[in-house]
Enzyme design. Structure first.
Site, PDB file in Angstrom:
ATOM      1  CG  ASP A  12      -0.297  66.655   6.909  1.00  0.00           C
ATOM      2  OD1 ASP A  12      -1.008  66.170   7.800  1.00  0.00           O
ATOM      3  OD2 ASP A  12      -0.200  66.160   5.768  1.00  0.00           O
ATOM      4  CE  LYS A  15      -4.710  70.271  11.174  1.00  0.00           C
ATOM      5  NZ  LYS A  15      -3.775  70.071  10.046  1.00  0.00           N
ATOM      6  N   GLY A  39      -3.974  63.129  10.906  1.00  0.00           N
ATOM      7  CA  GLY A  39      -2.843  62.526  11.614  1.00  0.00           C
ATOM      8  C   GLY A  39      -2.125  63.657  12.307  1.00  0.00           C
ATOM      9  CG  HIS A  40      -3.919  66.221  14.353  1.00  0.00           C
ATOM     10  ND1 HIS A  40      -5.012  66.875  14.857  1.00  0.00           N
ATOM     11  CD2 HIS A  40      -4.020  66.337  12.998  1.00  0.00           C
ATOM     12  CE1 HIS A  40      -5.743  67.348  13.854  1.00  0.00           C
ATOM     13  NE2 HIS A  40      -5.168  67.024  12.719  1.00  0.00           N
ATOM     14  CD  GLN A 221      -9.243  66.500   7.599  1.00  0.00           C
ATOM     15  OE1 GLN A 221     -10.302  66.896   8.019  1.00  0.00           O
ATOM     16  NE2 GLN A 221      -8.623  65.478   8.126  1.00  0.00           N
TER      17      GLN A 221
HETATM   18  P1  GDP Z   1      -0.991  68.176  11.740  1.00  0.00           P
HETATM   19  O1  GDP Z   1      -1.746  67.175  10.961  1.00  0.00           O
HETATM   20  O2  GDP Z   1      -1.317  69.580  11.360  1.00  0.00           O
HETATM   21  O3  GDP Z   1      -1.075  67.964  13.227  1.00  0.00           O
HETATM   22  O4  GDP Z   1       0.542  67.968  11.356  1.00  0.00           O
HETATM   23  P2  GDP Z   1       1.313  66.547  11.194  1.00  0.00           P
HETATM   24  O5  GDP Z   1       1.523  65.981  12.540  1.00  0.00           O
HETATM   25  O6  GDP Z   1       0.655  65.703  10.182  1.00  0.00           O
HETATM   26  O7  GDP Z   1       2.663  67.023  10.527  1.00  0.00           O
HETATM   27  C1  GDP Z   1       3.472  67.979  11.107  1.00  0.00           C
HETATM   28  C2  GDP Z   1       4.864  67.362  11.357  1.00  0.00           C
HETATM   29  O8  GDP Z   1       5.773  68.396  11.642  1.00  0.00           O
HETATM   30  C3  GDP Z   1       4.912  66.450  12.553  1.00  0.00           C
HETATM   31  O9  GDP Z   1       5.856  65.450  12.311  1.00  0.00           O
HETATM   32  C4  GDP Z   1       5.374  67.359  13.684  1.00  0.00           C
HETATM   33  O10 GDP Z   1       6.058  66.656  14.699  1.00  0.00           O
HETATM   34  C5  GDP Z   1       6.317  68.257  12.947  1.00  0.00           C
HETATM   35  N1  GDP Z   1       6.437  69.636  13.458  1.00  0.00           N
HETATM   36  C6  GDP Z   1       5.479  70.473  13.929  1.00  0.00           C
HETATM   37  N2  GDP Z   1       5.981  71.700  14.156  1.00  0.00           N
HETATM   38  C7  GDP Z   1       7.285  71.634  13.825  1.00  0.00           C
HETATM   39  C8  GDP Z   1       8.348  72.590  13.806  1.00  0.00           C
HETATM   40  O11 GDP Z   1       8.188  73.763  14.118  1.00  0.00           O
HETATM   41  N3  GDP Z   1       9.562  72.137  13.369  1.00  0.00           N
HETATM   42  C9  GDP Z   1       9.783  70.848  12.974  1.00  0.00           C
HETATM   43  N4  GDP Z   1      11.010  70.509  12.591  1.00  0.00           N
HETATM   44  N5  GDP Z   1       8.811  69.931  12.981  1.00  0.00           N
HETATM   45  C10 GDP Z   1       7.587  70.330  13.385  1.00  0.00           C
HETATM   46  P1  IMO Z   2      -4.460  66.560   9.046  1.00  0.00           P
HETATM   47  O1  IMO Z   2      -5.544  66.797  10.053  1.00  0.00           O
HETATM   48  C1  IMO Z   2      -3.274  66.345   4.851  1.00  0.00           C
HETATM   49  C2  IMO Z   2      -6.267  64.918   1.996  1.00  0.00           C
HETATM   50  C3  IMO Z   2      -6.032  63.592   1.323  1.00  0.00           C
HETATM   51  C4  IMO Z   2      -6.729  63.825   0.004  1.00  0.00           C
HETATM   52  C5  IMO Z   2      -7.939  64.648   0.412  1.00  0.00           C
HETATM   53  C6  IMO Z   2      -9.213  63.851   0.626  1.00  0.00           C
HETATM   54  O2  IMO Z   2      -3.433  65.583   9.486  1.00  0.00           O
HETATM   55  O3  IMO Z   2      -3.887  67.852   8.567  1.00  0.00           O
HETATM   56  P2  IMO Z   2     -10.054  62.189   2.530  1.00  0.00           P
HETATM   57  O4  IMO Z   2      -9.427  60.948   3.086  1.00  0.00           O
HETATM   58  O5  IMO Z   2     -10.294  63.256   3.533  1.00  0.00           O
HETATM   59  O6  IMO Z   2     -11.271  61.886   1.710  1.00  0.00           O
HETATM   60  O7  IMO Z   2      -8.949  62.745   1.491  1.00  0.00           O
HETATM   61  O8  IMO Z   2      -7.583  65.293   1.618  1.00  0.00           O
HETATM   62  N1  IMO Z   2      -6.227  64.888   3.478  1.00  0.00           N
HETATM   63  C7  IMO Z   2      -5.231  65.383   4.222  1.00  0.00           C
HETATM   64  N2  IMO Z   2      -4.058  65.931   3.849  1.00  0.00           N
HETATM   65  N3  IMO Z   2      -3.600  66.282   6.152  1.00  0.00           N
HETATM   66  C8  IMO Z   2      -4.791  65.777   6.539  1.00  0.00           C
HETATM   67  O9  IMO Z   2      -5.228  65.819   7.823  1.00  0.00           O
HETATM   68  C9  IMO Z   2      -5.649  65.247   5.554  1.00  0.00           C
HETATM   69  N4  IMO Z   2      -6.858  64.655   5.598  1.00  0.00           N
HETATM   70  C10 IMO Z   2      -7.208  64.446   4.315  1.00  0.00           C
HETATM   71  O10 IMO Z   2      -4.653  63.340   1.155  1.00  0.00           O
HETATM   72  O11 IMO Z   2      -5.932  64.616  -0.839  1.00  0.00           O
HETATM   73 MG    MG Z   3      -1.416  65.534   9.718  1.00  0.00          MG
END
Ligand code: GDP
Ligand code: IMO
Ligand code: MG
Length: 420
Positions: A12, A15, A39-40, A221
């Site tokens: 998270d 990416k 979850g991107h 991840q």
């Molecule tokens: P990912 O799994 O690495 O793609 O990240 P996620 O989407 O799960 O979580 C990142 C969250 O931060 C999302 O809600 C993005 O919209 C938000 N985000 C990404 N970069 C920034 C930033 O520079 N500032 C803020 N405020 N939000 C950001």
């Molecule tokens: P993105 O790509 C954050 C965590 C789960 C759990 C562990 C194992 O959005 O960054 P799994 O379902 O893979 O067997 O869970 O890994 N986890 C993540 N945490 N971002 C993710 O993906 C994750 N994918 C799995 O919360 O601790």
């Molecule tokens: Mg994510």
């Protein structure tokens, strides 16, 4: 030529946004590991979209989006996501390619994930319950079914065989839930999948590279969730690090050029497991609130803490990170004081590495304090205009990691990024 974008923390890191930002410079965007546990989040014309299976380049015209062999694919999630992108005007049938070697997540994998987590009780991993662990277990256990098998006449009999095996395991767990509706969804969804461009991913991508096309590999991840190098057993079941690009796409290591490591300006973790810099106080609560730190896949509150340079240095080492992208810097805008962890105190002794016993030993982080910048930075476009206190914070991180922070993300929007 292949560049990689991957997470350096526990996932998270942002990416999705970064891949979407970089996508115009590439011809192919490819996922190489993980599955719908990812979850991107991206913002497309101001609209929020969360992608779980489809690569984050899908909203750019004429870019190939490849789901590589290293991914585990849930046809149900894929179908739902295809419908979402289609409703936003994207013709996924044109740009989406899937490796025939990608393993399928079956309804019973999801059931087994749930049963296994329930059986672990307090020691549960806190998985996303998407069937990731059981699907990868069937891959390494040499039982799993692959996307290419769907096109085979014998698919149903293969499916029945593995389903029976899974049922015995579920019976052992005393798992009672009726999964017949998941199965109905699964069989409905594979029809859509069968109609997509199912390719031999490794020839496909190597041919493109030969033709001079540029590939961006999108990690899911984060490095601290890597099955080999993360905080085992509180990890995911794939190699999330740059080495995973080779096995997850069929690309030779010398083809990889830049490795962009994405890190938040602080740190979060969702699910169980060690997190040395976790803040269980009101500052952690404040970061969660300002940063909307709730899982994009499961909605769970993310644990929040200060940036951990010991873990980041480790991640830079195992990935060969060439440039760092720091995200969510704006979330720290209002904080008067910031802390950076530059060492671990273990049994009274200071360490500068991630110990094998990270799960078992109490780790007391060593902090260096910084004055906050207390300025709204979300509209800043040039590095020179960033507050002095913020530059000091970033300079220290640069020096410590010996890898440059080249991009600073200051908001969720596609264009909110400052080049250092
Ligand atoms: P990912 O799994 O690495 O793609 O990240 P996620 O989407 O799960 O979580 C990142 C969250 O931060 C999302 O809600 C993005 O919209 C938000 N985000 C990404 N970069 C920034 C930033 O520079 N500032 C803020 N405020 N939000 C950001
Ligand atoms: P993105 O790509 C954050 C965590 C789960 C759990 C562990 C194992 O959005 O960054 P799994 O379902 O893979 O067997 O869970 O890994 N986890 C993540 N945490 N971002 C993710 O993906 C994750 N994918 C799995 O919360 O601790
Ligand atoms: Mg994510």
């Amino acid at each position: 030529m292949v560049d990689v974008i991957l997470g350096l923390q526990w996932g998270d890191e942002g990416k999705g946004k970064i891949v979407d930002y970089f996508a115009p410079n590439y011809d192919i965007i490819a996922r190489f590991q993980g599955g719908p546990n990812a979850g991107h989040t991206l913002y497309v014309n101001g609209q929020k979209v969360v992608l779980h299976q489809i690569p984050s380049g899908i909203f750019h015209e004429n870019k190939i989006n490849l789901i590589g062999n290293g991914v585990v694919l849930d046809p149900i999630t894929l179908k739902r996501e295809c419908e979402t992108v289609s409703s936003m005007g994207i013709d996924y049938r044109k740009n989406l390619y899937i490796s025939e070697r990608a393993h399928l997540i079956l309804p019973t994998h999801r059931a087994l994930d749930k049963a296994s987590e329930l059986a672990k009780g307090n020691e549960k991993i806190g998985s996303t319950l998407k069937g990731i662990g059981p699907a990868y277990m069937d891959k390494t256990g040499r039982n799993g079914l692959r996307v290419g098998d769907l096109l085979d006449k014998g698919f149903i009999s293969q499916y029945i065989k593995i389903r029976l095996k899974h049922q015995r395991l579920l019976d052992n767990y005393h798992f009672q839930e009726d999964i017949s509706s998941w199965e109905d969804d699964f069989f409905e969804s594979i029809e859509l999948l069968k109609g997509l461009k199912i390719v031999n991913g490794e020839y496909f991508i190597n041919d493109k590279i030969q033709q001079g096309k540029r590939v961006l590999a999108e990690g899911a991840q984060g490095s601290m969730l890597d099955v080999d190098f993360g905080t085992f057993p509180f990890v995911t079941s794939s190699n999330t690090i740059s080495a995973g690009v080779c096995t997850g796409l069929g690309i030779a290591p010398q083809k990889i050029k830049e490795v962009y490591g994405v890190s938040k300006a602080y740190c979060t973790r969702v699910g169980s497991g060690p997190f040395p810099t976790e803040l269980s106080d009101e500052t952690g609560e404040l970061i969660r609130k300002i940063g909307s730190e709730f899982g994009a896949t499961t909605g769970r509150p993310r644990r929040c803490g200060w940036i951990d340079l010991v873990a980041l240095q480790f991640a830079c080492m195992i990935n060969g990170v060439t440039q760092i992208i720091m995200t969510k810097t704006d979330i720290l805008d209002s904080l008067p004081e910031l802390k950076v962890c530059n060492g671990y105190r273990v049994n009274g002794e200071e360490k500068n590495y991630v110990p094998f016993q990270i799960n078992r030993l109490p780790i007391d982080p060593v902090y260096k304090s910084f004055k906050g910048w207390e300025t709204d930075i979300t509209a800043i476009e040039k590095y020179d205009e960033l507050p002095v206190n913020m530059k000091s914070y970033i300079d220290y991180i640069n020096q410590f990691l010996q890898v440059p922070v080249k991009f600073i993300s200051n908001g969720p929007g596609r264009d909110q990024i400052v080049l250092a």
